[in-house]
Design a protein around this motif. Sequence first.
Motif, mmCIF file in Angstrom:
data_model
loop_
_atom_site.group_PDB
_atom_site.id
_atom_site.type_symbol
_atom_site.label_atom_id
_atom_site.label_comp_id
_atom_site.label_asym_id
_atom_site.label_seq_id
_atom_site.Cartn_x
_atom_site.Cartn_y
_atom_site.Cartn_z
ATOM 1 N N ASN A 293 0.812 -1.217 0.000
ATOM 2 C CA ASN A 293 0.000 0.000 0.000
ATOM 3 C C ASN A 293 0.846 1.268 0.000
ATOM 4 N N VAL B 294 3.073 4.316 -1.449
ATOM 5 C CA VAL B 294 3.237 5.124 -2.656
ATOM 6 C C VAL B 294 4.745 5.266 -2.873
ATOM 7 N N GLN C 292 2.961 6.148 5.220
ATOM 8 C CA GLN C 292 1.576 5.743 5.460
ATOM 9 C C GLN C 292 1.101 6.193 6.834
ATOM 10 N N TYR D 97 -0.101 8.856 3.025
ATOM 11 C CA TYR D 97 -0.386 8.531 1.632
ATOM 12 C C TYR D 97 -0.582 7.019 1.472
ATOM 13 N N TYR D 98 -1.522 6.647 0.579
ATOM 14 C CA TYR D 98 -1.881 5.242 0.437
ATOM 15 C C TYR D 98 -2.067 4.887 -1.040
ATOM 16 N N TYR D 99 -1.742 3.637 -1.333
ATOM 17 C CA TYR D 99 -1.997 3.090 -2.670
ATOM 18 C C TYR D 99 -2.819 1.823 -2.502
ATOM 19 N N LEU E 243 -5.066 8.046 -11.165
ATOM 20 C CA LEU E 243 -5.025 8.546 -9.787
ATOM 21 C C LEU E 243 -5.949 7.797 -8.838
ATOM 22 N N TYR F 16 -4.724 6.040 -5.629
ATOM 23 C CA TYR F 16 -3.956 6.850 -4.684
ATOM 24 C C TYR F 16 -4.880 7.715 -3.822
ATOM 25 N N SER F 17 -4.516 7.843 -2.560
ATOM 26 C CA SER F 17 -5.282 8.709 -1.663
ATOM 27 C C SER F 17 -4.356 9.260 -0.586
ATOM 28 N N GLU F 18 -4.808 10.324 0.064
ATOM 29 C CA GLU F 18 -4.046 10.880 1.171
ATOM 30 C C GLU F 18 -5.014 11.394 2.223
#
Length: 834
Positions: free
Chosen positions: A547, A549, A564, A594-596, A618, A621-623
Motif C-alpha cells: 500500500n 506510494v 503511510q 499517503y496510500y496506494y 489517480l 492513490y489517496s491521502e
Amino acid sequence: MNVSYKWLKEYVDFDMTPDEVAKALTSVGLEVGAVEEVQSIRGGLKGLVVAEVLSCEPHPDSDHMHVCSVNIGQEEPVQIVCGAPNCRKGLKVIAATLGTVLYDGDKEFVIKKSKLRGVESFGMLCAEDEIGVGNDHAGIIELPSDAVVGTPAAAFYGLESDYVIEVDITPNHSDACSHWGVARDFYAYLRQNGYETSLHRPSVDDFKVDNNDYPIDVVIENAEACPRYVALTVKDCEVKDSPKWLQDKLTTIGLRPINNIVDITNYIMMAYGQPLHCFDADMVKGGKIVVKTMPDGTPFVTLDGVEHKLSDRDLAICNAEEPMCIAGVFGGKGSGTYDTTRNVLFESAYFHPTWIRKSARRHQLQTDASFRFERGIDPEGQLYAVKMAAKMAKELAGGVISMDIVDVKNDSLPKNAIVTLEYQYLWELSGKEIPTDTIKSICVDLGMKILKEDDKSVELEVPAFRVDVTRPCDVVEEVLRIYGYNNIEIPTQLKSSLTTKGDLDKSYKQQNIIAEQLVGCGFNEILNNSLTKVSYYDNCETFKSENLVKLMNPLSQDLGVMRQTLLFGGLECISHNINRQMPNLRLFEYGNCYYYDESRKLNLDGQLSNAENSKQVLAPYSEDYHLGLWITGKRISGSWAHADELLDVYQLKAYVENILSRLGVPFGALVFGEESNDIFAKSVKITNRGGKLIAQYGIVSKKQTSKFDIDQQVCYADINWNNLYKTIKGKSVSFYEIPKYPAVSRDLALLLDKSVEFQQISDIAHQTEKKLLKAVKLFDVYEGKNLEEGKKSYAVNFLLQDETKTLNDKQIEQIMNKIENNLVQKLGAKVRGK
C-alpha cells in the motif's frame, strides 16, 4: 560545492575579502553555507621566525649538541640547545619560539622552556620537515645571508592562506558546478555593481596533435543517451604523483589526490564543470569505443570492486568485447589508470541527464561526475576540456598526443535557446521598471547574445550551458538575481481582495486551536519529511508495503516511499532526542499520510479522454491529514516536591479526549473499542457511528520501538483529522452557565463477564437516559477471590442532573432502576449488594 577563493581569482579579477565574495554570491542565488580558512601548511607557520646564530658552543655534557645564543629579533638573544650537525655561528635559520605549536602527522607538540642534559633551552632551531616546508631532516634550515632577522616565517616563505567557500548549488544552477561557472556569475555581479573586472581562462589555441600513432575509433549506438562523445589518446605517460600545486588545489576543496592523470581529470571537472574519464588505452580491446546499452543482468565490477548487474537502461562505455564503464557514473575495474599505465585515453562526453540520474539511483552510486551529468552540463564544453587535459598530460606526465580528436555528435545535442523578452513583462513580473540598458547589459554579462531588439523587446540567444533558461520568465529570474532582489523596493500600497472562509480555512483555525492547547500542555511541535524508508514497512501488517506510494526516482533508499503513518517519523525524532540526553518528551505533528490501493483502480475500457485517463491513473492513490501525538519518559522529574512520575497511556487518553472535547465532539456519537496489532501492544480505537476511524491511541509495541533503539515506553495517538473535521463540521463550541441545581451521584457495583467492556455499560446507560444522565465513570475494577470464574466486578458512577430543577428521590430511583434493568437484560449483569 567547495570553491577555492584563490582558484576563483584565476578566472575573474576582483579585490574583495572572502566574506564579501560569499555575500555577493549569495545575493546572486549561489547561497554560501560557510567560509573556512585553509592553510597550505598546517598551523600557518605561526610562532616561527627568521633568526641568526650569534654563537655556537659545544654542550658540556654531550658530544653532538650545541648551546647557541640566537637573535630572534627581540631585544635580547635567547639560548637554544641544538643537535643539528650543521649548526654554526653566523647561520641564518628558522627558530620556533616558546609557545609555538609544531605538527607531526596527526600529532602536535608545543615548544616549551626545557632542560637538555642540564642546560636550559628557550626554543628550537628547525629542519624543513619539522615545519612542513620540505622533506629534508639532515640538518636545520640554512637561509640566505640577506634574510632579515625577526621576519615571520610565513612572510619569508610567502605563505598565504586560502579560503574554501561552501556554495549550496540548487538544481536549476548546474552551470555553477565549477569554479568557472561561479566565476561567470560573479563577473556579472561585479559588472552590475560598478567594479573594474574581466573574465578569463587559459587558452587552448596552441593545442596540436604530435602524431597519429594510437588512433581509437568511437561508435555511438545509443544516440538518445549520448548526444556527444569526444576521445583523445596520449601516449608514453609517466603515471606518478601530481606536483604540489595541483595536489594543493584538490585537497583545498576536499578531493584526495590519486595520481597525475586522474588528478588532471578531477581538476578540469572542478575548474570547468566537464567530467572526464581516463582509460588505460591498452585496455581498449579492438581499438574501439562503443557507447551502448548491455543486456539486462550483465555483470559489471566497478573500480571499488563491487559487482553490479547492469540494466538494459544503463548506458555503458564498452570496448570491442566488454563494458569498461557505467557512462557518467563510475569506471570499471581494470580499465582505469594505474601506476603501470603508459597510454591514456581521455573521454569527454555529453550524456543525457535522465539516463545518468536513473543509472546512479539504480546502482546507488553518487559521484561528482554523475552529480553534474544528471543536472546538465555545457554541451559545447567537451573540446575545450579534452584539449586542456591533453596539454596538462604532456606537461605533468611527459605524454605525447597520439591521435586526432574524435568528436562524434548528433542532432539530439542541446542547442542555444532563442528567447524573446518583452520589457513590460519583466517590469510587471518584477514590480519595478528596470532601465532597458541595464537589462541588456546583465544579459550580455551572463553570456547571452542580443540577436535583435526594439523599443519594447529584445531577442536573446541563451547559451546552452544555462540549462534552466529557456523561457522569458527564466530570463527575468536571471536579470533579477544579478540586479539584486534587495534593489526591488517594497511597494507602499497593498492590493488585496475580499475572500470568504472555506472549509480549508476553518480546518486550519481548528488545527491552530488544538496546537495551542497542546503547547500549553507541554508538547513541542515537530515536522518530519513525508518521504521515508521502505524498510519501516517490511513485514508490517497494519501498514502493508503493497500500500506504499513509491517514488520512481528516489534520491536514496532512505527517501524511497511516501509515509503511510506519522508514527515512524516521530520515533526517529524520539530516538534522536534520547541519544542527546533528552528522554522526557511530549511531541505532536500535523501531516499528510499517503496510500496506494490496487483494488480502487477504475475499470474504464476503450478510448479514454484526458480527464478519464487522469482519473484512472489517480484512482488507487489517496491521502489523509493526520494529527500524531507521542509521549515518553517522565511527566515529573527531579522535583523536590514530588516523586518522579512516568508518562503513561492514561495521560495520553486524557490529551486525546481533551482534544475531542475542545472541538465539541459529542461523545455519544463515538464508539470506543480495544484493538491489538503489530503497531500497538494494546490500543483504544475510536470510531463514529458510521464506522469511520476518528482516533487510535495506545502503547507502541516493542517490535516498532526496537527498530529505533528506543528502550523506554512510547505512547502514541493517531487522529484522522479529515474524519474528525467531518464529525464537527457545522457544529460550534459554546459556553453556558454553571447549572443552578445540584447534580446527583449514584454508584453501582456490577458483576459482569470478563468479555464485557466499560464502553458497553456507558452506551447502554446513555441510551436509557439521554436527557438527565450527564456522565458515566468507572472508578474500580476487581478480579480475583470470592468471584465466580470468568467474572469481574466494575464499580461505576452515574451523574444525574436536571438544569431546570432539583431532582427528587423518586425520579432518581426510576432512572437508576431503568439503567439496572437494561444492564441486566443486555449484558447479563448482576448488581452486587442487592
